[in-house]
Scaffold this active site. Structure first.
Site, short mmCIF file in Angstrom:
data_model
loop_
_atom_site.label_atom_id
_atom_site.label_comp_id
_atom_site.label_asym_id
_atom_site.label_seq_id
_atom_site.Cartn_x
_atom_site.Cartn_y
_atom_site.Cartn_z
N LYS A 93 47.29 103.71 -36.31
CA LYS A 93 47.51 104.66 -35.22
C LYS A 93 47.34 104.03 -33.85
O LYS A 93 47.76 104.61 -32.84
CB LYS A 93 46.56 105.85 -35.37
CG LYS A 93 46.78 106.69 -36.61
CD LYS A 93 47.99 107.60 -36.48
CE LYS A 93 48.05 108.59 -37.63
NZ LYS A 93 49.11 109.59 -37.47
N ASP A 136 43.59 114.62 -37.39
CA ASP A 136 42.67 114.53 -38.52
C ASP A 136 41.71 113.38 -38.31
O ASP A 136 40.86 113.11 -39.15
CB ASP A 136 43.46 114.30 -39.82
CG ASP A 136 44.02 115.60 -40.37
OD1 ASP A 136 43.24 116.55 -40.55
OD2 ASP A 136 45.24 115.67 -40.61
#
Length: 422
Positions: A93, A136
């Site tokens: 990410k 998340d």
């Protein structure tokens, strides 16, 4: 631990693993309409801009061959692209949210040098600019780190199933945390509401009607992974590459779309077979393939694979996955956990690897396929197959990792260092 330990106790269907052959997959050259959205040139631009950011590693992440696991699986090659060491953020990410933030700031301030934004060059001008996202864990952590370095404010919305450990890992970068009840999809809705009320900018990795530019930028950032693999394997444009099969994580579909688009444009009709894997209780992509349109998951969405616990398909990602992915597959939580342990153990010929809950989806799926000859034959996996998986994350929640694997990530890292030295 052997591969057989990862096998379901009964049939794949009984243990909820499911494989669906995508009838809309094609091997035609990369379509021009898709190239206008995501392309190699833009991926290379993302890589250049991020290379100046101190928050990311200067070198490519490792591409490990694991001959021991390949032998157990009965295939020619099994390789792992290890994104756990991409940055201190611990996951792939680090390539998505930061580049999306840079591109959004450039849209607002065209005179800014993109390569200097994450260096804090424009922090004074950006101090009143606020970005917000639901997460998340890993996406929010990446956005928070990038926002801190750019000099803008960041708000992160967390749902009930995100651990306190993951919350703390985000808050350390200075982000304001907003906690809500419900699941990931509920947090997405709350982030959108807060952005509207306060005039903040949503930086999300999932798209919906009227919101595609930023999710596209997130997905495009992931092209760096594919470009490094091309370089590391000496692949040539238009020719078959080092791998016959590539397993990609599901989630909302962003990472898979980013890599599929790059490999498809680079290799054309000679692209590898793509298999997208997601939790059985968060099967939005498999359901999308069945229904022929972006769809919602049929299960609870709550999974130990937190990064893949998404209930709704990204509409933009689906434009790439529908024609570009050959198979969609689900796995259960226990299969993912056993794959974590297998990679952590290593062997005298396989390096130990710290792979988080969402990072092992490819190995878990591959293990299920090799225990069912009919499924393996359907996907075209045999003794000559050369398989690639992406370890998308390390121990981003260290206590969870240790509880699941039975060893700490630090212990595995030390054993990895010893393996390198031997």
């Amino acid at each position: 631990m052997s591969i057989s330990a990862l096998a379901p106790s009964g049939s794949a269907e009984q243990d909820h693993s499911r494989l669906f052959a995508n009838p809309r997959a094609t091997r035609e050259p990369y379509p021009a309409p898709l190239r206008s959205i995501m392309n190699i040139e833009r991926a290379q631009e993302c890589r250049r801009w991020l290379s100046a950011w101190p928050g990311i590693a200067r070198q490519a992440t490792p591409l490990y061959d694991l001959p021991g696991i390949a032998q157990q699986l009965g295939i020619a090659r099994f390789s792992v692209k290890d994104e756990s060491v991409r940055s201190s953020l611990g996951s792939f990410k680090a390539l998505g949210a930061p580049i999306a933030l840079v591109r959004q700031i450039v849209r607002l301030h065209p005179a800014f040098d993109p390569a200097l934004i994450l260096m804090g060059r424009y922090a004074q001008q950006l101090q009143d600019y606020t970005v917000i996202s639901a997460t998340d864990g890993n996406h929010g952590r990446g956005l928070a780190a990038a926002a801190r370095d750019a000099g803008c404010r960041c708000v992160i919305v967390l749902h009930a199933n995100v651990s306190v450990e993951r919350e703390q890992a985000i808050a350390v970068y200075g982000a304001q945390i907003v906690r809500i009840k419900g699941n990931y999809d509920d947090s997405v809705e709350e982030a959108s509401r807060l952005a509207t009320v306060n005039g903040w900018q949503v930086v999300s990795d999932t798209s919906y009607d009227g919101y595609e530019d930023i999710p596209r930028d997130v997905m495009q950032g992931y092209g760096t992974i594919a470009e490094e693999i091309v370089e590391q394997t000496g692949a040539q444009p238009g020719l078959a590459g080092a791998f016959t099969h590539v397993f990609l994580q599901g989630g909302v579909g962003g990472m898979a779309a980013g890599l599929v688009s790059y490999f498809w444009e680079f290799q054309g009709a000679q692209r590898p077979t793509f298999i997208v894997v997601e939790p059985v209780q968060a099967d939005c992509l498999l359901q999308s393939a069945i229904q022929g349109r972006p769809a919602r998951a049929t299960g609870s969405v709550d999974s130990v694979m937190a990064g893949l616990a998404c209930g709704e398909t990204s509409m933009l990602a689906w434009k790439f996955l529908e024609p570009g992915v050959d198979y969609f597959m689900t796995i259960d939580d226990q299969q993912a956990i056993e794959a974590m342990r297998l990679l952590a153990n290593g062997s005298n010929i396989d390096i130990p690897i710290v792979a988080g809950e969402s990072g092992t989806a490819g190995l878990a799926a591959m293990s299920v396929l090799r225990t069912d000859p009919a499924l393996a034959q359907q996907v075209g996996i045999d003794a000559h197959s050369r398989v690639l998986m992406i370890n998308t994350e390390g121990a981003t929640a260290p206590s969870v990792y240790e509880a699941l694997v039975g060893q700490s990530a630090l212990t595995i890292a030390a054993r990895q260092a010893s393996w390198h030295a031997s």
